[in-house]
Design an enzyme around this catalytic site. Structure first.
Site, PDB file in Angstrom:
ATOM      1  N   HIS A 498       0.836  -1.089   0.156  1.00 53.06           N
ATOM      2  CA  HIS A 498       0.062   0.110   0.092  1.00 53.06           C
ATOM      3  C   HIS A 498       0.872   1.330  -0.045  1.00 53.06           C
ATOM      4  O   HIS A 498       0.612   2.132  -0.722  1.00 53.06           O
ATOM      5  CB  HIS A 498      -1.029   0.066   1.257  1.00 53.06           C
ATOM      6  CG  HIS A 498      -2.131  -0.895   0.999  1.00 53.06           C
ATOM      7  ND1 HIS A 498      -2.341  -2.089   1.359  1.00 53.06           N
ATOM      8  CD2 HIS A 498      -3.468  -0.441   0.473  1.00 53.06           C
ATOM      9  CE1 HIS A 498      -3.699  -2.527   1.040  1.00 53.06           C
ATOM     10  NE2 HIS A 498      -4.018  -1.531   0.624  1.00 53.06           N
ATOM     11  N   ASP A 499       2.021   1.295   0.797  1.00 50.47           N
ATOM     12  CA  ASP A 499       2.729   2.597   0.909  1.00 50.47           C
ATOM     13  C   ASP A 499       3.757   2.113   1.976  1.00 50.47           C
ATOM     14  O   ASP A 499       3.629   1.435   2.934  1.00 50.47           O
ATOM     15  CB  ASP A 499       2.088   3.729   1.473  1.00 50.47           C
ATOM     16  CG  ASP A 499       2.746   5.142   1.222  1.00 50.47           C
ATOM     17  OD1 ASP A 499       3.800   4.737   0.551  1.00 50.47           O
ATOM     18  OD2 ASP A 499       2.216   6.188   1.527  1.00 50.47           O
TER      19      ASP A 499
END
Length: 614
Positions: A498-499
């Site tokens: 996701h990050d």
């Protein structure tokens, strides 16, 4: 179609349609007309109104905290209200909805126009053919060629000159399964793609200006001052509509891994055609067979690879479909998509059969889009959370509802793009799985929640990570610890995917920790011990489900909304005094009512013959 049918899970995804309408053996009689559920109806008719009103009240200009976040609001179009357009991720999609709708309509029409022209040019072989009557291999070749050409044009529009960076990564990834010895493919695939995830983030998408500064020494003027930006900055100026291509490249990484591992596993079955061994009709494969063996070894070409990875409707956000399934559907369209088929009554004519699936789905998408607009115009929960508010100015009820509606907006901002791009794909003849099959407020199990939230990603994880790691390891010495480690590995990857930041790592590990209470409760209170006391078990499960919901809300608020410090502020504001603690007990009672309705909703699905794991 009846209005109530519009909200059935079968309407979202044909994969949930039962083979017949017979109730499942585990289905119980309906409780909707019992005295217990009439009490629940009263709660449902009053409490949601109060929930909405609590956040609406703090979203008024008269509220003391309004001035702090007023600058995050924009002019709206509903009843003269301002709109909370402060979420950057959804703002980009919202601003481009008209253009995306135009492309989603023109793209399938252009494909059909090209197919019609090609068929018309070959009419000497028996007249203009319908799309479905074309040889499956020819159809695949035509679709793949069109997909690559259209994707190349769209890639330039999206990323400008940075499209070359994307294509270079794709070419390098293709070399792994096609050039390396078989025993190194899996390790090399994971190493390369995880490295790409980190490199894209740390190198800021490999800007041309930074590359130029690294390759060439800095240029200075005669006066000794550094010269103005050179050719690198000039190239960066042609970055397309989405200059920061690396932000959305994570979804492409999943397709790169899927292609390589599908290619690797296809090597094990090259000795024979698995479809022939199983006596399967390639035109009527089940989804399981399409995913596992839908492509043959000869299908893993560079053209098909590019067509799959860059498939325009699913390129930016998904849903994710694996290479085998993409190839199988490109050869043989599913009945759920818009395609021409010979009419049973008149073989010379064709009929469209996919509209029964697509029209209700399009209507549900439109309703979700309008719901989001209504919420953003009336509830400024996102803007409030972004303005570093003084939580002491809000009551415990208002604080809890700010967190609750924050999560609902996160759910909607993900659901709407996913459903839009899936709708585009359905119109174009490819049916990917639905990403969200439950409303955010219709979840009470941590495990089931992750099966239904970003469902195509969950299926990807199971196929390419969880099962290769050994799955849940339900038996054997040390199986519990091995399963826990597998879950930790999965959610660590999910968080990093996701990050790359600490907040999402905390979120991923919280999810793993929160799975444990549910697992232990299922072991301590198995349903088999309550066969003669179904109501007692349902109420006991309802208490556990309330705890699950609280944990899910906490994890998602940390990962996607207010962060760990923000969550601490919310919790302290809610339970920091006696009144807040009394409210918390009332909130848990309300959640209990909601859980009982969720239980009965699922029983209704079982009575229709629908079995779901989420």
């Amino acid at each position: 179609m009846k209005i109530k049918d519009l909200f059935k899970v079968e309407t979202l995804d044909h994969r949930f349609e039962p083979k017949d309408s017979s109730p499942l053996p585990t289905a119980r009689p309906s409780r909707w007309n019992t005295a217990e559920y009439y009490i629940y109806y009263a709660a449902f008719l009053t409490i949601p109104i109060l929930m909405f009103k609590s956040v609406h009240d703090v979203s008024q200009p008269s509220h003391p905290g309004f001035a702090k976040y007023e600058g995050l609001l924009e002019d709206g179009w509903i009843f003269g209200r301002k709109v909370d357009n402060s979420d950057a991720q959804y703002r980009g999609f919202r601003a481009n909805v008209p253009y995306l709708l135009l492309v989603a309509i023109l793209h399938p029409l252009l494909r059909r126009g090209v197919e019609y022209v090609i068929n018309a040019l070959g009419k000497d072989s028996g007249g203009v053919k319908s799309v479905a009557s074309v040889n499956p291999n020819t159809r695949l070749q035509r679709r793949a060629t069109f997909d690559v050409v259209f994707a190349a044009a769209l890639l330039m529009v999206f990323h400008g000159l940075s499209a070359a960076k994307v294509l270079l990564i794709l070419w390098l990834n293709f070399q792994i399964p096609t050039k390396l010895p078989k025993q190194y493919v899996a390790v090399a695939t994971w190493t390369f793609n995880i490295t790409i995830l980190f490199a894209n983030e740390l190198c800021h998408g490999y800007r041309f200006a930074e590359i130029a500064a690294f390759v060439l020494p800095p240029q200075t003027t005669l006066a000794g001052e550094q010269a103005e930006a050179g050719w690198g900055a000039w190239l960066d100026g042609y970055g397309g509509l989405i200059p920061r291509w690396e932000i959305l490249f994570n979804i492409t990484v999943l397709r790169l891994i899927a292609f390589n591992l599908d290619y690797l596993w296809s090597m094990d079955r090259r000795a024979g055609d698995p479809l022939e061994k199983k006596n399967l009709d390639p035109a009527h494969l089940s989804e399981r067979d399409r995913v596992a063996v839908g492509a043959s070894s000869s299908d893993f070409t560079f053209l098909n690879y590019l067509a799959y990875v860059l498939y325009s409707p699913l390129y930016l956000t998904g849903p994710i479909i694996n290479f085998n399934d993409y190839i199988a559907q490109s050869r043989y369209p599913l009945p759920s998509t818009v395609h021409s088929h010979p009419s049973p009554s008149d073989p010379g004519r064709t009929r469209i059969v996919g509209y029964k699936t697509i029209a209700p789905y399009a209507l549900r998408f439109a309703l979700c889009l309008l719901t989001m607009e209504f919420v953003l115009h009336h509830l400024y929960a996102v803007a409030i959370s972004k303005s570093h508010p003084d939580w002491s100015t809000y009551t415990p009820f208002q604080l809890s509802m700010l967190g609750y509606f924050n999560l609902h907006i996160i759910w909607l901002k993900l659901l709407i793009p996913w459903r839009f791009f899936r709708l585009w794909s359905l119109l174009d003849g490819i049916d990917p799985p639905e990403n969200m099959v439950r409303c955010m407020s219709d979840n009470y199990s941590v495990l089931a929640f992750w099966r239904g939230w970003h469902r195509s990603f969950n299926r990807w994880i199971v196929r390419y990570i969880f099962i290769p790691l050994g799955g849940s390891q339900k038996s054997g010495k040390g199986s519990g610890w091995r399963a826990a480690l597998n879950y930790a590995a999965v959610f660590t990857f999910v968080a990093l995917w996701h990050d790359i930041n600490l907040r999402l790592l905390i979120w991923g590990w919280l999810v793993v920790v929160f799975v444990l209470p549910e697992t232990l409760a299922r072991l301590a209170f198995p349903a088999s011990k309550f066969k003669t006391r179904p109501n007692a078990y349902r109420w006991l499960a309802g208490v556990g489900a309330v705890g699950n919901i609280l944990m899910l809300m906490a994890a998602n608020l940390v990962g996607f909304a207010v962060g760990l410090d923000g969550l601490k502020g919310l919790v302290e504001g809610i339970v920091g005094n006696l009144g807040g603690r009394v409210f918390f007990v009332a909130a848990c009672a309300t959640l209990f009512v909601g859980v009982q309705v969720m239980f009965e909703w699922r029983e209704g699905e079982r009575r229709r013959g629908v079995e779901m794991k989420c």
